[in-house]
Write a protein that holds these residues in place. Structure first.
Motif, mmCIF file in Angstrom:
data_model
loop_
_atom_site.group_PDB
_atom_site.id
_atom_site.type_symbol
_atom_site.label_atom_id
_atom_site.label_comp_id
_atom_site.label_asym_id
_atom_site.label_seq_id
_atom_site.Cartn_x
_atom_site.Cartn_y
_atom_site.Cartn_z
ATOM 1 N N ASP A 27 -14.608 19.076 7.115
ATOM 2 C CA ASP A 27 -15.418 18.293 5.537
ATOM 3 C C ASP A 27 -14.710 17.370 6.597
ATOM 4 O OD1 ASP A 27 -13.510 19.819 4.415
ATOM 5 O OD2 ASP A 27 -15.298 20.745 3.286
ATOM 6 N N GLU A 28 -15.365 16.024 4.948
ATOM 7 C CA GLU A 28 -14.755 15.380 4.290
ATOM 8 C C GLU A 28 -13.109 15.639 3.965
ATOM 9 O OE1 GLU A 28 -15.080 10.653 2.553
ATOM 10 O OE2 GLU A 28 -17.073 12.047 2.553
ATOM 11 N N ALA A 29 -13.424 16.247 3.259
ATOM 12 C CA ALA A 29 -11.760 16.651 2.532
ATOM 13 C C ALA A 29 -10.773 17.866 3.513
ATOM 14 C CB ALA A 29 -12.349 18.137 0.940
ATOM 15 N N GLY A 30 -10.919 17.625 4.017
ATOM 16 C CA GLY A 30 -10.443 18.909 5.202
ATOM 17 C C GLY A 30 -9.532 17.810 6.162
ATOM 18 N N VAL A 31 -10.740 16.448 6.297
ATOM 19 C CA VAL A 31 -10.223 15.744 7.060
ATOM 20 C C VAL A 31 -8.941 14.999 6.368
ATOM 21 C CG1 VAL A 31 -10.630 13.200 8.073
ATOM 22 C CG2 VAL A 31 -12.120 15.209 8.480
ATOM 23 N N ARG A 32 -9.251 14.661 5.453
ATOM 24 C CA ARG A 32 -8.521 13.994 4.276
ATOM 25 C C ARG A 32 -6.964 14.750 4.599
ATOM 26 N NH1 ARG A 32 -5.304 12.382 0.060
ATOM 27 N NH2 ARG A 32 -5.511 10.320 -0.420
ATOM 28 N N ALA A 33 -7.564 15.808 3.871
ATOM 29 C CA ALA A 33 -5.715 16.915 3.577
ATOM 30 C C ALA A 33 -5.029 16.436 4.771
ATOM 31 C CB ALA A 33 -6.210 17.953 3.651
ATOM 32 N N LEU A 34 -5.946 16.920 6.448
ATOM 33 C CA LEU A 34 -5.318 16.882 7.566
ATOM 34 C C LEU A 34 -4.602 15.256 7.772
ATOM 35 C CD1 LEU A 34 -4.653 17.873 10.550
ATOM 36 C CD2 LEU A 34 -6.882 16.551 11.142
ATOM 37 N N VAL A 35 -5.009 14.340 7.356
ATOM 38 C CA VAL A 35 -4.547 12.490 7.605
ATOM 39 C C VAL A 35 -3.124 12.880 6.939
ATOM 40 C CG1 VAL A 35 -4.817 10.716 6.886
ATOM 41 C CG2 VAL A 35 -6.304 11.559 7.946
ATOM 42 N N ALA A 36 -3.402 12.971 5.303
ATOM 43 C CA ALA A 36 -2.171 13.438 3.726
ATOM 44 C C ALA A 36 -0.883 14.311 5.099
ATOM 45 C CB ALA A 36 -3.015 14.151 2.597
ATOM 46 N N ALA B 68 0.107 -2.321 14.302
ATOM 47 C CA ALA B 68 1.444 -2.375 14.082
ATOM 48 C C ALA B 68 1.516 -3.437 12.491
ATOM 49 C CB ALA B 68 2.561 -2.086 15.046
ATOM 50 N N ALA B 69 0.638 -4.492 13.594
ATOM 51 C CA ALA B 69 0.581 -6.004 13.187
ATOM 52 C C ALA B 69 -0.352 -5.042 11.689
ATOM 53 C CB ALA B 69 0.637 -6.862 13.587
ATOM 54 N N LEU B 70 -1.530 -4.391 11.556
ATOM 55 C CA LEU B 70 -2.186 -5.003 10.429
ATOM 56 C C LEU B 70 -1.485 -3.807 9.322
ATOM 57 C CD1 LEU B 70 -4.999 -4.181 8.979
ATOM 58 C CD2 LEU B 70 -4.935 -1.995 10.316
ATOM 59 N N HIS B 71 -0.603 -3.022 9.492
ATOM 60 C CA HIS B 71 0.493 -2.245 8.555
ATOM 61 C C HIS B 71 1.894 -3.477 8.281
ATOM 62 C CE1 HIS B 71 -0.705 1.771 8.321
ATOM 63 N NE2 HIS B 71 -1.385 1.674 10.634
ATOM 64 N N ALA B 72 2.113 -4.060 8.537
ATOM 65 C CA ALA B 72 2.607 -5.117 8.501
ATOM 66 C C ALA B 72 2.352 -6.171 7.669
ATOM 67 C CB ALA B 72 3.352 -6.529 9.745
ATOM 68 N N ALA B 73 0.728 -6.821 7.609
ATOM 69 C CA ALA B 73 0.302 -7.402 7.265
ATOM 70 C C ALA B 73 -0.331 -6.562 5.798
ATOM 71 C CB ALA B 73 -1.516 -8.014 7.852
ATOM 72 N N LEU B 74 -0.670 -5.338 5.790
ATOM 73 C CA LEU B 74 -0.791 -4.790 4.532
ATOM 74 C C LEU B 74 0.323 -4.792 3.178
ATOM 75 C CD1 LEU B 74 -3.865 -2.792 5.310
ATOM 76 C CD2 LEU B 74 -3.910 -4.834 4.476
ATOM 77 N N GLY B 75 1.285 -5.193 4.083
ATOM 78 C CA GLY B 75 2.855 -4.244 2.983
ATOM 79 C C GLY B 75 2.426 -3.014 3.874
ATOM 80 N N THR B 76 1.887 -1.890 4.246
ATOM 81 C CA THR B 76 2.264 -0.542 4.020
ATOM 82 C C THR B 76 4.026 0.109 4.572
ATOM 83 O OG1 THR B 76 1.907 -0.036 6.705
ATOM 84 C CG2 THR B 76 -0.300 -0.003 4.968
ATOM 85 N N PRO B 77 4.162 0.920 4.307
ATOM 86 C CA PRO B 77 5.498 1.812 4.083
ATOM 87 C C PRO B 77 5.589 2.547 5.394
ATOM 88 C CG PRO B 77 4.149 3.348 2.842
ATOM 89 C CD PRO B 77 3.429 1.816 3.271
ATOM 90 N N VAL B 78 5.095 1.353 6.327
ATOM 91 C CA VAL B 78 4.801 2.374 7.650
ATOM 92 C C VAL B 78 6.240 1.522 8.876
ATOM 93 C CG1 VAL B 78 4.322 3.632 9.425
ATOM 94 C CG2 VAL B 78 3.250 3.609 7.262
ATOM 95 N N THR C 7 0.840 -1.619 -0.020
ATOM 96 C CA THR C 7 -0.309 -0.145 0.432
ATOM 97 C C THR C 7 0.687 1.608 -0.174
ATOM 98 O OG1 THR C 7 -1.814 -1.185 1.394
ATOM 99 C CG2 THR C 7 -2.112 1.444 1.672
ATOM 100 N N GLY C 8 0.813 1.984 -1.687
ATOM 101 C CA GLY C 8 1.450 2.934 -1.006
ATOM 102 C C GLY C 8 1.250 4.789 -0.153
ATOM 103 N N PRO C 9 1.875 5.699 0.121
ATOM 104 C CA PRO C 9 1.668 6.474 0.749
ATOM 105 C C PRO C 9 -0.187 6.755 0.120
ATOM 106 C CG PRO C 9 3.592 7.024 -0.177
ATOM 107 C CD PRO C 9 2.797 5.582 -1.140
ATOM 108 N N ASP C 10 -0.489 7.681 -0.551
ATOM 109 C CA ASP C 10 -1.939 7.393 -1.018
ATOM 110 C C ASP C 10 -2.599 7.043 -0.247
ATOM 111 O OD1 ASP C 10 -0.503 10.164 -1.932
ATOM 112 O OD2 ASP C 10 -1.251 9.696 -4.301
ATOM 113 N N GLU C 11 -2.273 5.474 -0.676
ATOM 114 C CA GLU C 11 -4.176 4.837 0.312
ATOM 115 C C GLU C 11 -3.512 4.923 0.982
ATOM 116 O OE1 GLU C 11 -3.804 0.416 -3.476
ATOM 117 O OE2 GLU C 11 -1.692 1.688 -2.920
#
Length: 209
Positions: free
Chosen positions: A175-184, A137-147, A81-85
């Motif tokens: 709003d949802e867009a603002g939350v996504r920007a915060l998470v980015a 952490a286990a979930l990220h490892a299972a998904l293969g995220t770059p974290v 899973t890449g950063p955007d995903e």
């Protein structure tokens, strides 16, 4: 289907969560939980001998529900899973937690504030929070995220702070867009810090004493 005693325990814990949202910690009593759950007097005391045990049960139930939702949201996902995903995944979780599940997380923040005055509750919440980070952490490892594990801990702290702001602030402030920007910003900042730490480690390893 879970056994009857487990269903009853969950029902009582769900009633406790609802009372935490509506009345705060001071409104959470065995009698109030029984009335809310529609069970006979004495039922809550049979399951939770003290008020602190009732508070702990509510916290454990929030965590149980949280992980069930995470498992459902990530079922079938495959890495890497890449950063955007990763941003999309965390943003969807944060938005859902702050809107559809707002009451659940208001309850956990009520418990977190009460834990400042109750060392036993503080210890339990600390254990639950450490378990949450390990599970994430286990979930990220299972998904293969770059974290890395360190970045997972950083993201968990940032997520908690953002969630507190969202659920305790005015409804509709984001709003949802603002939350996504915060998470980015959260994700890219954590990944950049991870890269910097890795570079410093490599530079240090390459130096001769």
């Amino acid at each position: 289907m879970p056994p009857a005693n487990l269903r009853r325990r969950r029902s009582l814990a769900d009633a406790a969560i609802a009372l935490l949202v509506e009345e705060g910690v001071h409104g959470l009593t065995h009698r109030a939980v029984e009335a809310r759950a529609g069970v006979p007097a004495g039922t809550a005391t049979n399951y939770f001998r003290s008020r602190e045990a009732l508070l702990v049960a509510a916290a454990e139930r929030v965590l149980e529900l949280h992980f069930a939702d995470v498992a459902a949201a990530t079922e079938g996902r495959t890495g890497p899973t890449g950063p955007d995903e990763l941003v999309d995944m965390i943003a969807a979780s944060l938005w859902g937690a702050a809107t559809a599940l707002r009451g659940r997380y208001l309850a956990i923040f009520e418990l977190r504030m009460e834990a400042r005055r109750r060392p036993a509750l503080e210890r339990v919440l600390g254990r639950l929070e450490r378990a949450a980070v390990a599970e994430t952490a286990a979930l990220h490892a299972a998904l293969g995220t770059p974290v890395s594990e360190e970045a997972v801990a950083t993201l968990a702290t940032l997520y908690g702070g953002a969630l507190f702001t969202l659920v305790t602030g005015p409804v509709g402030a984001f709003d949802e867009a603002g939350v996504r920007a915060l998470v980015a910003s959260m994700v890219h900042g954590a990944l950049a810090a991870d890269r910097d730490a890795d570079r410093r480690s490599r530079d240090g390893a390459g130096r001769t004493p």
